[in-house]
Design a protein around this motif. Structure first.
Motif, mmCIF file in Angstrom:
data_model
loop_
_atom_site.group_PDB
_atom_site.id
_atom_site.type_symbol
_atom_site.label_atom_id
_atom_site.label_comp_id
_atom_site.label_asym_id
_atom_site.label_seq_id
_atom_site.Cartn_x
_atom_site.Cartn_y
_atom_site.Cartn_z
ATOM 1 N N ARG A 199 0.512 -1.203 -0.240
ATOM 2 C CA ARG A 199 -0.689 0.063 -0.351
ATOM 3 C C ARG A 199 0.477 1.515 0.296
ATOM 4 N NH1 ARG A 199 -3.478 -1.756 4.221
ATOM 5 N NH2 ARG A 199 -3.662 0.357 5.382
ATOM 6 N N GLY B 51 -1.930 9.097 0.039
ATOM 7 C CA GLY B 51 -2.678 8.742 -1.004
ATOM 8 C C GLY B 51 -3.862 8.363 -1.254
ATOM 9 N N ALA B 52 -3.934 8.009 0.412
ATOM 10 C CA ALA B 52 -5.785 7.729 0.620
ATOM 11 C C ALA B 52 -7.036 8.710 0.352
ATOM 12 C CB ALA B 52 -5.807 7.103 1.727
ATOM 13 N N PHE C 226 1.367 6.829 -6.581
ATOM 14 C CA PHE C 226 0.604 6.740 -7.440
ATOM 15 C C PHE C 226 0.618 8.660 -6.368
ATOM 16 C CE2 PHE C 226 -3.995 7.913 -7.474
ATOM 17 C CZ PHE C 226 -5.190 8.654 -6.934
ATOM 18 N N ALA D 56 1.343 3.627 -2.939
ATOM 19 C CA ALA D 56 0.801 5.606 -2.560
ATOM 20 C C ALA D 56 1.337 5.843 -3.176
ATOM 21 C CB ALA D 56 -0.106 5.463 -1.293
ATOM 22 N N GLY E 115 -10.364 12.686 -4.565
ATOM 23 C CA GLY E 115 -10.039 12.997 -6.911
ATOM 24 C C GLY E 115 -9.263 13.875 -6.257
ATOM 25 N N ARG F 184 -6.961 9.976 -3.419
ATOM 26 C CA ARG F 184 -8.063 8.323 -3.561
ATOM 27 C C ARG F 184 -10.025 9.251 -3.222
ATOM 28 N NH1 ARG F 184 -4.206 4.968 -3.168
ATOM 29 N NH2 ARG F 184 -5.058 4.293 -1.031
ATOM 30 N N GLU F 185 -10.370 9.456 -1.901
ATOM 31 C CA GLU F 185 -10.968 9.136 -1.833
ATOM 32 C C GLU F 185 -11.292 10.703 -2.259
ATOM 33 O OE1 GLU F 185 -13.185 10.371 2.733
ATOM 34 O OE2 GLU F 185 -12.774 8.342 1.953
ATOM 35 N N THR G 236 -5.705 16.395 -6.506
ATOM 36 C CA THR G 236 -4.100 16.072 -6.992
ATOM 37 C C THR G 236 -3.525 16.142 -5.491
ATOM 38 O OG1 THR G 236 -4.073 18.106 -7.781
ATOM 39 C CG2 THR G 236 -4.066 16.440 -9.392
#
Length: 331
Positions: free
Chosen positions: A4, A43-44, A11, A8, A50, A47-48, A52
């Motif tokens: 993870r 990173g989380a 990502f 992350a 949207g 992702r949640e 940057t």
């Protein structure tokens, strides 16, 4: 969790590249951090939501120096590091946005380290110093008198390590404050105190046998004692609270504020704190400052005598105290 964390980091790198390809536009959230969990948490969040996000990792000392240098023209939105002494100095310089801390179900420790002006959010705490000794040399009682008078002891340089500054503050406080406590540290130097650049460097010296014991941040000491059974941790009385701190830049454009405020809320969600506790680095070994979640990997903080030297006193003294330490003690 290692997968993870790697994912992350990748990502976040991709997000940064996409933002660069779009022109000179900055990511919607820029985080400067010395907390190991920051890339995974950011990173989380990306992702949640949207949004940057980019994270720049550095030591606490480097982070504070960089934020001070950028001053009223910050290139960061959120900082996340250890030690509220440094946060007080930044707040007094007008570099932190005030009244942005979310209203949470704080523990008694959490409430005790909240600033009155809401300029920063405590995200958890460790202990600035625990005693880490070879098992056969561990003292029967874990007291500061023994630790500060023993020979072959090591600690990190508070001029380079933010957590080590709060350790030094604690030791000075229980020996009369500033400047009265100087004599106790000078005696430690005379007994052969080893001063290393960081807590990991102190642990290298301990494992190599250059010193018999170390005074290090609790997360580092506990992690080593669990990985190498030759060493044991003693929690001192009192133990000095070392909060981790998240704050928002006062000079950021208004349009960037929602992403920053959202991140402060996100970091403190119980599920995100549990994710932090599941990490692979020493930063997972923190005590929460909210009533949920519990920390199963550490002793109940209710059984520890905790103290928190006033950052409003010690923050403004940091340059003077660390300068004296390097000239007189670490030379």
């Amino acid at each position: 969790m290692r997968v993870r964390l790697t994912g992350a980091a990748l990502f976040l790198t991709v997000l940064w590249c996409l933002a660069s390809l779009a022109g000179t536009q900055r990511p919607e959230l820029v985080v400067y951090s010395s907390v190991g969990a920051a890339p995974a948490v950011a990173g989380a969040y990306a992702r949640e939501t949207g949004r940057t996000v980019s994270v720049l990792m550095m030591s606490t000392g480097t982070l504070l120096a960089r934020v001070s240098a950028e001053a009223r023209h910050p290139r960061w939105d959120v900082i996340w590091f250890e030690g509220d002494d440094g946060a007080i100095a930044l707040d007094r310089a007008g570099l932190l946005a005030r009244h942005v801390v979310p209203d949470l179900d704080w523990t008694s420790v959490g409430r005790s380290v909240l600033p009155a002006d809401g300029a920063y959010e405590p995200t958890g705490f460790t202990l600035a110093g625990v005693f880490l000794s070879r098992r056969e040399l561990a003292p029967a009682t874990q007291d500061w008198t023994h630790a500060m008078e023993a020979g072959r002891v090591g600690m990190a340089d508070p001029a380079l390590s933010g957590p080590a500054y709060q350790l030094l503050v604690g030791m000075l406080s229980i020996r009369g404050g500033w400047p009265a406590g100087q004599s106790a540290l000078q005696r430690m130097a005379a007994e052969g105190l080893l001063v290393a650049p960081s807590n990991p460097a102190v642990l290298v010296a301990l494992r190599a046998g250059r010193i018999d014991s170390a005074i290090v941040q609790s997360s580092a000491g506990i992690a080593l004692s669990r990985a190498d059974r030759r060493f044991v941790v003693g929690i001192p009385t009192p133990a000095f609270i070392l909060p981790s701190i998240a704050a928002i830049a006062s000079g950021q454009p208004v349009a960037r504020r929602p992403a920053s405020v959202g991140f402060l809320h996100f970091v403190m969600r119980p599920d995100i704190q549990v994710m932090r506790m599941g990490g692979t680095d020493t930063d997972r070994l923190f005590w929460p400052v909210t009533t949920r979640p519990a920390q199963p990997a550490l002793p109940d903080p209710g059984g520890i005598v905790l103290t928190h030297p006033d950052p409003a006193i010690w923050g403004p003294l940091q340059a003077e105290v660390t300068g004296w330490f390097d000239r007189v003690v670490a030379r």
